[in-house]
Design an enzyme around this catalytic site. Structure first.
Site, PDB file in Angstrom:
ATOM      1  NE  ARG A  59      -1.986  -2.215   2.576  1.00 55.07           N
ATOM      2  CZ  ARG A  59      -2.184  -3.464   2.137  1.00 55.07           C
ATOM      3  NH1 ARG A  59      -3.214  -3.735   1.406  1.00 55.07           N
ATOM      4  NH2 ARG A  59      -1.347  -4.424   2.442  1.00 55.07           N
ATOM      5  CB  THR A  60       3.553   2.516   2.158  1.00 56.21           C
ATOM      6  OG1 THR A  60       2.805   2.158   3.319  1.00 56.21           O
ATOM      7  CG2 THR A  60       4.214   3.860   2.393  1.00 56.21           C
ATOM      8  CE  LYS A  88      26.549  -3.735  -9.012  1.00 55.01           C
ATOM      9  NZ  LYS A  88      26.888  -2.617  -9.916  1.00 55.01           N
ATOM     10  NE  ARG A 109       7.279   0.669   4.624  1.00 55.01           N
ATOM     11  CZ  ARG A 109       6.073   0.121   4.636  1.00 55.01           C
ATOM     12  NH1 ARG A 109       5.913  -1.138   4.267  1.00 55.01           N
ATOM     13  NH2 ARG A 109       5.020   0.815   5.012  1.00 55.01           N
ATOM     14  CG  HIS A 137       3.971   3.902   8.650  1.00 60.32           C
ATOM     15  ND1 HIS A 137       4.028   4.760   7.560  1.00 60.32           N
ATOM     16  CD2 HIS A 137       3.544   2.711   8.164  1.00 60.32           C
ATOM     17  CE1 HIS A 137       3.642   4.096   6.482  1.00 60.32           C
ATOM     18  NE2 HIS A 137       3.355   2.864   6.819  1.00 60.32           N
TER      19      HIS A 137
HETATM   20  C1  NCD Z   1       1.936  -1.131   8.032  1.00 56.49           C
HETATM   21  C2  NCD Z   1       3.445  -0.976   8.112  1.00 56.49           C
HETATM   22  O1  NCD Z   1       4.163  -1.193   7.129  1.00 56.49           O
HETATM   23  O2  NCD Z   1       3.869  -0.576   9.181  1.00 56.49           O
HETATM   24  N1  NCD Z   1       1.494  -1.270   6.705  1.00 56.49           N
HETATM   25  C3  NCD Z   1       1.224  -0.156   5.967  1.00 56.49           C
HETATM   26  O3  NCD Z   1       2.070   0.677   5.741  1.00 56.49           O
HETATM   27  N2  NCD Z   1      -0.032   0.003   5.545  1.00 56.49           N
HETATM   28  C4  NCD Z   1       1.410  -2.177   8.925  1.00 56.49           C
HETATM   29  C5  NCD Z   1       1.939  -3.565   8.847  1.00 56.49           C
HETATM   30  O4  NCD Z   1       2.840  -3.880   8.074  1.00 56.49           O
HETATM   31  O5  NCD Z   1       1.428  -4.398   9.589  1.00 56.49           O
END
Ligand code: NCD
Length: 310
Positions: A59-60, A88, A109, A137
């Protein structure tokens, strides 16, 4: 009130005033209307945004990539770390330094807690944290409050239960601050092993938050206007054995919902594993897929704001 987000990094859930949060949500709402009206938006025309995901994401990553293109910018994506020079032996810091020279903003991320702060120091362009380890997050928490406002009509004065893995679940580490700022009562319901980190609970209480910690999920749901469920974060456990002890320790299903307050809203950042039964999906208050859709508009707003194009 004039607000300037241009050049700003988006790193933590505790970095925003309520006015700023409202401005971000209002901007997302305008984008939602513009997209739904069929407008082809060119606000970020000519701009390039990098998405660097050193950790899995659906999703992100995809909502950022959609948002980037929906605001008229172009995107470059690192792809999987195994396809890049990470394999590498290049440090992620060198990758950031390099990519910063190509683009106008970076979404990152990374599995290491605190990496977003370090990346923001390296990069001259705005750095948006798409999750740094178990720490924060913020863009998820922003889309969460946008969702709460849409679902409930307001954000404050409610009781919200955070249910599940509150130790490793970074989304609640960010969302807790927003909930405190808007004057909500919070119930932290989790197995003993997965409690909200003590320093976060203490900090929220010092800011005046009304927090109850419990293992009694039924009682928590009985008084909650909203429940925010999180996945047990398997990838962050020190070993498989401790994960196995915690997995499946709570499941939201029709049976459990019999104990919940009428009209309760159910949210989840997704992905879910088994903590919300699919039978719950047809329940009116099940907002998690609407929540995921809201992410695109919220991320469009963030991109417009940090690049100074809106
Ligand atoms: C969350 C995350 O990556 O922290 N997912 C997200 O970004 N929607 C929650 C999760 O991974 O459980």
């Amino acid at each position: 009130m004039e607000m300037n987000f241009k050049g700003r990094d988006i790193i933590n859930g505790y970095d925003f005033t309520n006015q700023e949060l409202c401005h971000i949500m209002d901007t997302a709402m305008i984008y939602e209307k513009r997209v739904k009206s069929g407008e082809v938006i060119k606000d970020l025309a000519g701009m390039l945004v990098a998405t660097l995901f050193f950790e899995p994401s659906t999703r992100t990553r995809l909502s950022f990539n959609s948002a980037i293109q929906r605001v008229g910018a172009s995107t470059i994506d690192l792809g999987s770390a195994s396809a890049s020079s990470q394999s590498k032996g290049e440090t992620w810091q060198d990758t950031i330094r390099t990519v910063d020279g190509y683009v106008d903003a970076i979404v990152m991320r990374h599995p290491v807690a605190g990496s977003a702060i370090e990346a923001a120091e390296i990069a001259e362009h705005p750095l948006i944290n798409g999750g740094d380890g178990a720490r924060q997050h913020p863009t998820q928490a922003l889309l969460d409050i946008y969702t709460i406002r849409k679902e409930k009509g307001h954000i404050g004065g409610q009781t919200i239960t955070f249910l599940g893995d509150l130790k490793y679940g970074r989304t609640v580490h960010s969302l807790g601050y927003f909930m405190q700022q808007f004057g909500n009562k919070m119930i932290f319901a989790s197995p003993e092993e997965l409690k909200m980190p003590a320093e976060i609970t203490a900090e929220l209480r010092a800011k005046g938050a009304d927090i109850t910690e419990t293992t009694d999920v039924k009682a928590a749901l009985a008084e909650s206007d909203l429940v925010y469920v999180t996945r047990v974060q398997r990838e962050r456990f020190p070993d498989e054995e401790s994960y196995n002890r915690c997995k499946g320790s709570y499941i939201v299903n029709n049976d459990l919902l019999k104990y919940a307050k009428k009209g309760i809203t159910i949210m989840h950042p997704l992905p879910r594993v088994d903590e919300i039964a699919t039978e719950v999906d047809s329940y009116e208050g099940a907002a998690y897929f609407r929540q995921a859709h809201n992410g695109m508009y919220l991320r469009m707003a963030l991109l417009g704001l940090v690049t100074g194009r809106i």
